[in-house]
Every structure is written in structure tokens, then in C-alpha cells.
Design an enzyme around this catalytic site. Structure first.
Site, PDB file in Angstrom:
ATOM      1  N   ASP A 248      19.489  47.614  33.315  1.00  0.00           N
ATOM      2  CA  ASP A 248      18.174  47.986  32.792  1.00  0.00           C
ATOM      3  C   ASP A 248      17.775  47.051  31.654  1.00  0.00           C
ATOM      4  O   ASP A 248      16.614  47.047  31.236  1.00  0.00           O
ATOM      5  CB  ASP A 248      18.196  49.432  32.295  1.00  0.00           C
ATOM      6  CG  ASP A 248      16.803  49.919  31.887  1.00  0.00           C
ATOM      7  OD1 ASP A 248      15.893  49.825  32.739  1.00  0.00           O
ATOM      8  OD2 ASP A 248      16.628  50.377  30.747  1.00  0.00           O
TER       9      ASP A 248
ATOM     10  N   GLY B 109      26.035  58.183  21.511  1.00  0.00           N
ATOM     11  CA  GLY B 109      25.205  59.301  21.971  1.00  0.00           C
ATOM     12  C   GLY B 109      24.931  59.259  23.457  1.00  0.00           C
ATOM     13  O   GLY B 109      24.977  60.288  24.146  1.00  0.00           O
ATOM     14  N   ILE B 110      24.639  58.075  23.979  1.00  0.00           N
ATOM     15  CA  ILE B 110      24.341  57.957  25.411  1.00  0.00           C
ATOM     16  C   ILE B 110      25.583  58.284  26.237  1.00  0.00           C
ATOM     17  O   ILE B 110      25.529  59.050  27.195  1.00  0.00           O
ATOM     18  CB  ILE B 110      23.838  56.537  25.748  1.00  0.00           C
ATOM     19  CG1 ILE B 110      22.507  56.272  25.032  1.00  0.00           C
ATOM     20  CG2 ILE B 110      23.699  56.342  27.251  1.00  0.00           C
ATOM     21  CD1 ILE B 110      22.114  54.804  24.962  1.00  0.00           C
TER      22      ILE B 110
ATOM     23  N   HIS C  41      13.896  47.688  31.737  1.00  0.00           N
ATOM     24  CA  HIS C  41      14.073  48.356  30.433  1.00  0.00           C
ATOM     25  C   HIS C  41      13.246  49.644  30.369  1.00  0.00           C
ATOM     26  O   HIS C  41      12.408  49.822  29.470  1.00  0.00           O
ATOM     27  CB  HIS C  41      13.686  47.401  29.282  1.00  0.00           C
ATOM     28  CG  HIS C  41      14.433  47.718  28.001  1.00  0.00           C
ATOM     29  ND1 HIS C  41      14.913  46.757  27.147  1.00  0.00           N
ATOM     30  CD2 HIS C  41      14.787  48.906  27.453  1.00  0.00           C
ATOM     31  CE1 HIS C  41      15.525  47.334  26.120  1.00  0.00           C
ATOM     32  NE2 HIS C  41      15.465  48.634  26.291  1.00  0.00           N
TER      33      HIS C  41
ATOM     34  N   GLU D  48      15.552  38.511  28.331  1.00  0.00           N
ATOM     35  CA  GLU D  48      14.702  39.652  28.661  1.00  0.00           C
ATOM     36  C   GLU D  48      13.327  39.419  28.049  1.00  0.00           C
ATOM     37  O   GLU D  48      13.263  39.112  26.865  1.00  0.00           O
ATOM     38  CB  GLU D  48      15.318  40.940  28.117  1.00  0.00           C
ATOM     39  CG  GLU D  48      14.522  42.170  28.508  1.00  0.00           C
ATOM     40  CD  GLU D  48      15.174  43.484  28.044  1.00  0.00           C
ATOM     41  OE1 GLU D  48      16.400  43.635  28.217  1.00  0.00           O
ATOM     42  OE2 GLU D  48      14.451  44.318  27.493  1.00  0.00           O
TER      43      GLU D  48
ATOM     44  N   ARG E  70      22.074  46.700  25.752  1.00  0.00           N
ATOM     45  CA  ARG E  70      21.387  45.476  25.368  1.00  0.00           C
ATOM     46  C   ARG E  70      21.873  44.346  26.269  1.00  0.00           C
ATOM     47  O   ARG E  70      23.072  44.242  26.554  1.00  0.00           O
ATOM     48  CB  ARG E  70      21.684  45.122  23.902  1.00  0.00           C
ATOM     49  CG  ARG E  70      20.926  45.977  22.874  1.00  0.00           C
ATOM     50  CD  ARG E  70      19.435  45.634  22.849  1.00  0.00           C
ATOM     51  NE  ARG E  70      18.689  46.327  21.804  1.00  0.00           N
ATOM     52  CZ  ARG E  70      17.957  47.426  21.990  1.00  0.00           C
ATOM     53  NH1 ARG E  70      17.907  47.994  23.197  1.00  0.00           N
ATOM     54  NH2 ARG E  70      17.277  47.956  20.985  1.00  0.00           N
TER      55      ARG E  70
ATOM     56  N   ALA F 286      15.016  52.783  30.997  1.00  0.00           N
ATOM     57  CA  ALA F 286      15.927  53.924  30.923  1.00  0.00           C
ATOM     58  C   ALA F 286      15.356  54.972  29.973  1.00  0.00           C
ATOM     59  O   ALA F 286      15.503  56.175  30.196  1.00  0.00           O
ATOM     60  CB  ALA F 286      17.306  53.469  30.452  1.00  0.00           C
ATOM     61  N   ASN F 287      14.737  54.482  28.918  1.00  0.00           N
ATOM     62  CA  ASN F 287      14.038  55.355  27.973  1.00  0.00           C
ATOM     63  C   ASN F 287      12.567  54.977  28.038  1.00  0.00           C
ATOM     64  O   ASN F 287      12.069  54.219  27.224  1.00  0.00           O
ATOM     65  CB  ASN F 287      14.612  55.126  26.574  1.00  0.00           C
ATOM     66  CG  ASN F 287      13.704  55.674  25.507  1.00  0.00           C
ATOM     67  OD1 ASN F 287      13.085  56.723  25.700  1.00  0.00           O
ATOM     68  ND2 ASN F 287      13.608  54.969  24.397  1.00  0.00           N
TER      69      ASN F 287
END
Lengths: 310, 310
Positions: free
Chosen positions: A247, A142-143, A271, A252, A223, A273-274
């Protein structure tokens, strides 16, 4: 109009007014968990009930990446339920962030914004363009599909890599995952969009980095574990690639003092981006679409396949 | 094929192999200045000859912004010659830079890349998106027209402002310059693309900044003098707008210690939207097109109108 009983959907355990509104707006009723035909889950995996009422036929999760839900065994414990993720819900924002990271890398933006003195003569010989370049989107779901028209608008071509290799609309060419070796050397830049599975762990390690062009930027908005961080740091230190814009990282959160914080050809965003500030409304749109599909007995968006791992 | 004498074109005074190649590739001949039908000028205004051979009918300049050529009187001294600028030649690269600056502002990229510690919880509530926003392009010429499809690809609508107000393809609506007052409050963000003329000096001052939304970013990739710098610094200090991303400044170069270097909602790049590293090949394409037009007696691209000032 024929009479039909509207399904009852539990939304929780956390308060989620935008999701409640989405469920009601799509035509369903809000009910307690004990009476639910479906669950729109807003909370951590640890709080998910061990036992579900027999009436529950569908569970909607709030995340696009569900590796914790799979590894914890929660999904496997309820095999008769349809599980859907939020994959695709956040695609636009994540694709926009990927475009920003790639442009910022190619045009050396962070090095310019870090300056406190006008240095035209340095940067005017180093700022690049995406125009005419070829970008490989590895894991083009989707991205990636949201990113392709953005890249096209700035004059870049896309090579897509998907599990099956079935042609992705807008991509110059689509490769299957097992043809990935052919891709690294062809790409001017790489965007990673693959889910985190046992097959994608360290998808990019020292051998893959060695095949990239010396001017290539690698962007990771998926990820952290897709990249072997040690190998990446080495590639950045030796300038064997153009740079990396991440991102997501491994580990992490990226710990203080990690070399990626200060390497001049690394760009780190935490992190976002969304980001949460956008996610609630995006998830509400996704949930609304899925409730409409659920009522109409149509296939749901983003069903989770435990075999594939996403 | 009818016999025709190919025009002779002087390229100089600086060495410009890409331009020589473009002229020859387009079908003309390279000649000395004394025998030239046309001049492809690569050099500063100060070195332009006071007298031109009577044979010269066209002069191509290497710049998109020609205010120095107009103010120095060089163009006025040769009214029988057609003068063309490089306006449009660099549009793609400048538009790409404008897109980057706007995305970087809205998504707070410079503040993220300046960090050396992971701060997800701060940024996840502050990162925005261009999706669904309305961007006003004030001075919507070649750069603006190149930018519109890039903005559309990330889900933003465009309001164009041009001298005439004639509809710009792809813009939601086009306003004439004298309707500009209606635009400021409608726009989520503003991109300045106007040429530097007596009419556009301080186009954006305190009154205009006061009309912008408190979340609006203003991007300037045209000429520094379009903005009243003092008024902008005040607006940034009081957070009355979202921020400013400037590739051009007034004064330029921006002196060391200027407040714009350190204001957290200001992004400065040192006039590199059209970097030298890309410009030579872009100018060559433009020159090639104009030589082809010159040979065919067709209208030339980017004719300079001394009345309009560009």
C-alpha cells in the site's frame, strides 16, 4: 463539583468540523491561536507557525507517521511543548487493509479478477489459505496489535517484532529488533508495520528477502522506504518469494511504467489503507480521547519521542 | 479393553491415499466393496454401484453440496443406508474466501489492482471498511458459523438466517427463512451460504435486490442458482447495489463474454473458495472424524436428509 477553567484549543488552519466537534464534545473550548492552551493541527508542516504563544502546552498532529515533522526541525524548535501524533487512530482500518492484502495474495485474488474467462482448473491448484500459517508482524505497534486478532480469527499465528521485545498480547512470541535475523525464516508471511526512521530504512533488502520462504507474501502498509524496491523487484521476477502486496512504495507515488505495476506477483494499492473517507471520523475519536486526557492531566496518547523518531 | 471387530471400509473407486490414511488412522480396516460395512466414496455419482452389499450401513460422499446425488435418485434407491455429505469439512476455507470477497468488494481492491497508474485521490474517497457494518448470512450453516468470528474480528456484526431460526452462536440475531423479508433492508452486506434446493432457487431476485442498500455487497460462495443472474446484472448495471462478489455463478462455468466478467462492480472467482489443493486434507479430517463416530456408534457428521434436500 469544583470550578475549573476549561482549556482553550485552536483547531486549524484548515477547516475541520469533525475535529471542532470532537474538541467541544470532550469539554474544551475553541479559541484563536493567540489564546490557545493546545493546538489540534490540521494542515501541512510548512504552514506551522515559527513562533507559538507561551500558553501552548500541547500540539496534536493529524498524521500517524511524523518523519517530515521531525526532519523539518519543527518539533525540535518547540521542546517545551508535548507533541502527539495520530499513531493508533487509524490502526483498525490499516490492519483491515493488511488482512485483505495478505488474503488476496495467498488466494491469488488479483489474478482471478483480472481474468475474463472461467479457469477453475488452473486456480483450484494454486489458491492457498492463511489457516495454520505463521505471520511475522515486523514493527508491531498499534496496527500490529489490531491485526493480531484478525489473523487469529482466520487461523493464523503471529510472531511480533518490536524495538524492546516485550511480549505483545496475542502473539505466539515477541522478538526484539536485534533478533530480527531469526524471524525471516520462521515466518510463512511478513507484514511490515514499522515507522520510517533511519534504523528502518531498507529493513527488508536482498539478504532478508533471500531468507524468506519461496511461498512467502510480504505486505507493507507502513512506509515504502522499509523495503529496498530494487531488491524486491528482483525477488519477484525470480519468484524467490510468493509475492508482495504494497500500500506504500518507494518511490511514492509509484511512477507509471514501474515494473511493480505489471509483475503478476505484486499487488499495489495507492496508499489507501487509511483512506481519507474514513480518516476524519477516526482522527476525531483520537482527538476527543486526547482532549479528555489533557483536561484530566493524564498522559496523552501517541506522544512523539524525537530520539526514537516517532 | 473389550474385543471388538473393526469395521471394514471401502475407499474408492478413485485413488485417494489421504482418505485411506484417514480411515486406517481412525481405527478401521480397508476392504473390498463386497465386504464393506461402509463406503467412503471418491468418484462421480454416475459410477456409484446400482446394488450395494447388504453389509453396507453408511456411505460418506466427498461433496458438501449433494443436489446431484439427490436428483439422480441414487440416495433414494438405498433408504436403509445412512448417507453423509462433506458439509462442514470445507467451511473454514470457504468462510475465509467469503471474508476476502467481502473485504475486496468494500475496499474496491480489484479496481485498484487493475490500475497501472497511482490514483490515490480517486480511491481515498471510495475505500470502505467492514468495521461497524452488519452482515446478513443467509443460510447460516457450517460456513456461516465459521465466518461469524472472522467478521467479528474486523468489527462487523452478523445477522443469521436459518431454516428454523434457532439462535446461531455469535450472531446478533437469527431469523427463520420465512422472516427473510425483514432482513434485506437491515443488512449492510449479504453473504449467501444456503444449499441449492427447490426452495432456495432464485432466493435473491429483483424484489430482494431492490430492498438492499445502495452500498450493499452481495457475496455468493454457495451455489449459483441462489441468485437470479439476470436481475443481478441489471442491479449492477444501474448501481442499485454496491456490488456482487461471486465464487459460484448461474450458468457455471460463466461463459466468455458474459456481462459479469466486465461489470466494474462484479468480482468473479472460478469456484475456488474450497480449492482442490486444500480439499483433500480437509476431507480427510472430516472422514477421520466420521469413521471414529461410526466405530463408536455415535451420530455421524453431516447426515443427508432427502426431505430437506441437503
Amino acid at each position: 463539583m469544583s470550578e475549573m477553567k476549561m482549556p482553550g484549543i485552536y483547531v486549524g488552519p484548515q477547516s475541520a468540523p469533525a475535529l471542532v466537534e470532537a474538541v467541544i464534545g470532550a469539554g474544551a473550548t475553541i479559541v484563536e491561536l493567540t489564546e490557545a492552551d493546545a493546538i489540534v493541527w490540521k494542515g501541512p508542516v510548512e504552514e506551522f507557525p515559527a513562533e507559538l504563544p507561551a500558553s501552548v502546552r500541547w500540539v496534536q498532529l493529524p498524521l500517524a507517521g511524523v518523519e517530515q515533522w521531525l526532519s523539518s526541525g519543527v518539533i525540535a524548535a518547540h521542546p517545551d511543548v508535548v507533541w502527539t501524533s495520530a499513531a493508533g487512530a487509524y490502526s483498525h482500518s490499516v490492519a483491515e487493509h493488511a488482512l485483505l492484502l495478505l488474503l488476496a495474495g495467498v488466494r491469488l485474488l488479483p489474478r482471478q479478477t483480472a481474468a475474463t474467462s472461467w479457469d477453475h482448473s488452473h486456480f483450484t491448484w494454486r489458491v492457498g489459505t492463511l489457516r495454520g500459517s505463521t505471520v511475522a508482524i515486523v514493527g508491531c505497534g498499534g496496527i500490529g496489535r489490531a491485526l493480531i486478532p484478525m489473523l487469529a480469527a482466520v487461523g493464523a499465528k503471529t510472531i511480533a517484532v518490536t524495538r524492546s521485545g516485550s511480549p505483545v498480547p496475542g502473539a505466539e512470541r515477541t522478538y526484539a529488533t536485534d533478533e530480527l535475523d531469526e524471524v525471516w525464516g520462521q515466518a510463512d508471511h511478513v507484514v511490515l508495520g514499522a515507522p520510517a526512521t533511519s534504523h528502518t530504512q531498507h529493513l527488508v533488502g536482498a539478504p532478508e528477502l533471500a531468507k524468506l520462504k519461496s511461498t512467502a507474501w510480504i505486505v507493507n502498509i507502513a512506509r515504502g522506504g522499509l523495503i529496498d524496491t530494487g531488491a524486491l523487484v528482483e525477488a519477484l521476477r525470480t519468484n524467490s518469494i510468493g509475492g508482495a502486496a504494497l500500500d506504500v512504495t518507494d518511490p511514492e507515488p509509484l511512477p507509471d511504467g514501474h515494473p511493480l505495476w505489471t509483475l503478476p506477483n505484486a499487488i499495489i494499492t495507492p496508499h489507501v489503507a487509511n483512506p481519507d473517507v474514513l480518516a476524519a471520523s477516526e482522527l476525531a475519536v483520537h482527538v476527543s480521547r486526547n482532549v479528555i486526557n489533557f483536561i484530566a492531566n493524564k498522559p496523552l496518547l501517541a506522544p512523539i519521542d524525537p530520539q526514537l523518531g516517532y
